[in-house]
Motif scaffolding. Structure first.
Motif, PDB file in Angstrom:
ATOM      1  N   ARG A  51       0.815  -1.207   0.000  1.00  0.00           N
ATOM      2  CA  ARG A  51       0.000   0.000   0.000  1.00  0.00           C
ATOM      3  C   ARG A  51       0.849   1.259   0.000  1.00  0.00           C
ATOM      4  NH1 ARG A  51      -2.565   0.847   4.692  1.00  0.00           N
ATOM      5  NH2 ARG A  51      -4.003   2.291   3.708  1.00  0.00           N
ATOM      6  N   ALA A  52       2.037   1.166   0.497  1.00  0.00           N
ATOM      7  CA  ALA A  52       2.927   2.330   0.631  1.00  0.00           C
ATOM      8  C   ALA A  52       2.315   3.395   1.543  1.00  0.00           C
ATOM      9  CB  ALA A  52       3.244   2.932  -0.740  1.00  0.00           C
ATOM     10  N   VAL A  53       1.357   2.999   2.391  1.00  0.00           N
ATOM     11  CA  VAL A  53       0.734   3.897   3.358  1.00  0.00           C
ATOM     12  C   VAL A  53       0.680   3.178   4.691  1.00  0.00           C
ATOM     13  CG1 VAL A  53      -1.337   5.173   3.994  1.00  0.00           C
ATOM     14  CG2 VAL A  53      -0.635   5.065   1.597  1.00  0.00           C
ATOM     15  N   ALA A  54       1.235   3.793   5.724  1.00  0.00           N
ATOM     16  CA  ALA A  54       1.302   3.128   7.017  1.00  0.00           C
ATOM     17  C   ALA A  54       0.114   3.464   7.898  1.00  0.00           C
ATOM     18  CB  ALA A  54       2.602   3.511   7.729  1.00  0.00           C
ATOM     19  N   VAL A  55      -0.445   4.692   7.782  1.00  0.00           N
ATOM     20  CA  VAL A  55      -1.510   5.139   8.660  1.00  0.00           C
ATOM     21  C   VAL A  55      -2.845   4.569   8.192  1.00  0.00           C
ATOM     22  CG1 VAL A  55      -2.764   7.130   9.554  1.00  0.00           C
ATOM     23  CG2 VAL A  55      -0.287   7.257   9.270  1.00  0.00           C
ATOM     24  N   GLN A  56      -3.455   3.735   9.046  1.00  0.00           N
ATOM     25  CA  GLN A  56      -4.752   3.137   8.731  1.00  0.00           C
ATOM     26  C   GLN A  56      -5.920   3.961   9.252  1.00  0.00           C
ATOM     27  OE1 GLN A  56      -3.883  -0.534  10.901  1.00  0.00           O
ATOM     28  NE2 GLN A  56      -3.980  -1.655   8.972  1.00  0.00           N
ATOM     29  N   GLY A  57      -5.692   4.677  10.336  1.00  0.00           N
ATOM     30  CA  GLY A  57      -6.751   5.474  10.943  1.00  0.00           C
ATOM     31  C   GLY A  57      -6.167   6.407  11.983  1.00  0.00           C
ATOM     32  N   SER A  58      -6.953   7.380  12.418  1.00  0.00           N
ATOM     33  CA  SER A  58      -6.480   8.322  13.430  1.00  0.00           C
ATOM     34  C   SER A  58      -7.638   8.795  14.280  1.00  0.00           C
ATOM     35  CB  SER A  58      -5.791   9.533  12.771  1.00  0.00           C
ATOM     36  OG  SER A  58      -6.736  10.319  12.062  1.00  0.00           O
ATOM     37  N   ILE A  59      -7.317   9.194  15.501  1.00  0.00           N
ATOM     38  CA  ILE A  59      -8.295   9.791  16.404  1.00  0.00           C
ATOM     39  C   ILE A  59      -7.631  10.968  17.097  1.00  0.00           C
ATOM     40  CG2 ILE A  59      -7.715   8.229  18.329  1.00  0.00           C
ATOM     41  CD1 ILE A  59     -10.705   8.330  19.096  1.00  0.00           C
ATOM     42  N   CYS A  60      -8.339  12.098  17.153  1.00  0.00           N
ATOM     43  CA  CYS A  60      -7.812  13.314  17.774  1.00  0.00           C
ATOM     44  C   CYS A  60      -8.654  13.631  19.004  1.00  0.00           C
ATOM     45  CB  CYS A  60      -7.859  14.485  16.799  1.00  0.00           C
ATOM     46  SG  CYS A  60      -6.929  14.219  15.276  1.00  0.00           S
ATOM     47  N   VAL A  61      -8.000  13.906  20.122  1.00  0.00           N
ATOM     48  CA  VAL A  61      -8.683  14.152  21.386  1.00  0.00           C
ATOM     49  C   VAL A  61      -8.215  15.477  21.958  1.00  0.00           C
ATOM     50  CG1 VAL A  61      -9.287  13.187  23.627  1.00  0.00           C
ATOM     51  CG2 VAL A  61      -8.517  11.663  21.788  1.00  0.00           C
ATOM     52  N   CYS A  62      -9.170  16.370  22.193  1.00  0.00           N
ATOM     53  CA  CYS A  62      -8.850  17.631  22.872  1.00  0.00           C
ATOM     54  C   CYS A  62      -9.093  17.416  24.357  1.00  0.00           C
ATOM     55  CB  CYS A  62      -9.718  18.760  22.324  1.00  0.00           C
ATOM     56  SG  CYS A  62      -9.324  20.363  23.042  1.00  0.00           S
TER      57      CYS A  62
END
Length: 329
Positions: A51-62
């Motif tokens: 895939r040449a892409v490592a990031v599958q998902g992300s979550i941002c928390v304030c």
């Protein structure tokens, strides 16, 4: 594998957002991530090399004391259906359980996401309505007159930020140790940002803010003592945006809607109090806004409700009429 992102991950996170239809510049993505604690799901298997892409998902928390606001849970379309979103959210909830004070985790969900969040223990609190209209064709506001002695002045961030934060606390029934400090988050969240202070007899009684991102002119948050004053603030914010070249979309030949006349104006309101329905109806019937979507606002608690944080002393003379955003509330 779940970890905090590296500086080099910002580009992959931006591209992942673009694949689900949320388009940001790299600079704007970095600004959005800056006030938050972010975690990414990384594909470290041999399949990742294809895939040449490592990031599958992300979550941002304030994280602000005892209220943690989820500012985006995104899974790459190429990786959906594998439980990655659940793992990312559970990671945050586990951290909340370990916090030194009882934590409320708050988010605005899609309708499709509600079943997952309910299984994780979230409860539906109210509804957040996203309203949008084109800036093109919006007549310059006539500026609703207010005859109660209220004065509207453009805010000076360095001087007015503490006052804005205190007014937010009063309007939402929060308290200093649980409240999300919008005043300090706000200036860094857009290409340009402005605010209007409402003063009566020399005392600040409310405020409204507007900021420019690559996609929208966003109105909010707005805190005011009445619907009439909230409407007057909105019109003055629109006047500020329309008179400032920084609020126009940067020219970009790759963008079919390039040009200042094609900017979308957005405002997020909740339906937790009847007065907000009045504002929403006015935006739709008198200002040409349309409802883009209604989304459930949901809360998860790590422990028993703390009366000093969950039920602060709300000023009955103030209401929050619009949110900073669905992610930062």
């Amino acid at each position: 594998m779940i970890r905090e992102p590296l500086p080099s991950d910002a580009g992959e996170i931006r591209d992942m957002y673009a694949r689900i239809g949320w388009h940001y510049t790299l600079e704007e993505m970095r600004r959005n991530l800056a006030p938050c604690r972010t975690f990414v799901s990384i594909d470290s298997t041999e399949q990742q090399q294809e895939r040449a892409v490592a990031v599958q998902g992300s979550i941002c928390v304030c994280e602000q004391k005892s209220i943690w606001s989820i500012n985006g849970l995104v899974v790459d379309p190429l990786c959906q259906g594998k439980g990655i979103g659940r793992v990312l959210m559970q990671h945050v909830l586990n951290l909340a359980k370990e916090a030194q004070v009882p934590v409320i985790v708050r988010l605005v969900s899609t309708t499709e996401g509600m079943p997952l969040y309910r299984k994780l223990g979230f409860q539906h609190i109210t509804t957040c309505t996203l309203l949008v209209r084109r800036l093109a064709g919006y007549a310059r506001p006539s500026l609703i007159p207010v005859d109660d002695g209220s004065r509207f002045d453009e805010a000076v961030w360095s001087k007015d930020a503490p006052i804005i934060d205190e007014l937010s606390v009063q309007a939402t029934g929060g308290c200093k140790r649980s409240h999300i400090n919008r005043a300090h988050l706000f200036p860094g969240l857009g290409i340009s940002s402005k605010a209007v202070m409402i003063r009566r007899a020399g005392e600040a009684i409310g405020f409204g803010a507007v900021r420019r991102t690559s996609q929208f002119v966003i109105l909010g948050p707005i805190v005011a003592p009445s619907a009439t004053i909230a409407k007057a603030v909105l019109e003055r914010l629109m006047a500020l945006a329309m008179s400032d070249d920084q609020f126009k979309r940067p020219k970009d030949s790759s963008d079919a809607t390039a040009g200042g006349e094609e900017v979308n104006v957005r405002i997020d309101v909740t339906s937790d109090v009847d007065v907000n329905h009045e504002l929403r109806d006015w935006l739709v019937n008198s200002c040409g806004f349309s409802v883009r979507q209604d989304c459930p606002l949901m809360d998860w608690r790590a422990g028993p409700a703390d009366p000093t944080t969950a039920n602060g002393a709300q000023d009955v003379n103030l209401s929050q009429w619009a949110l900073l955003s669905q992610g930062l509330l």
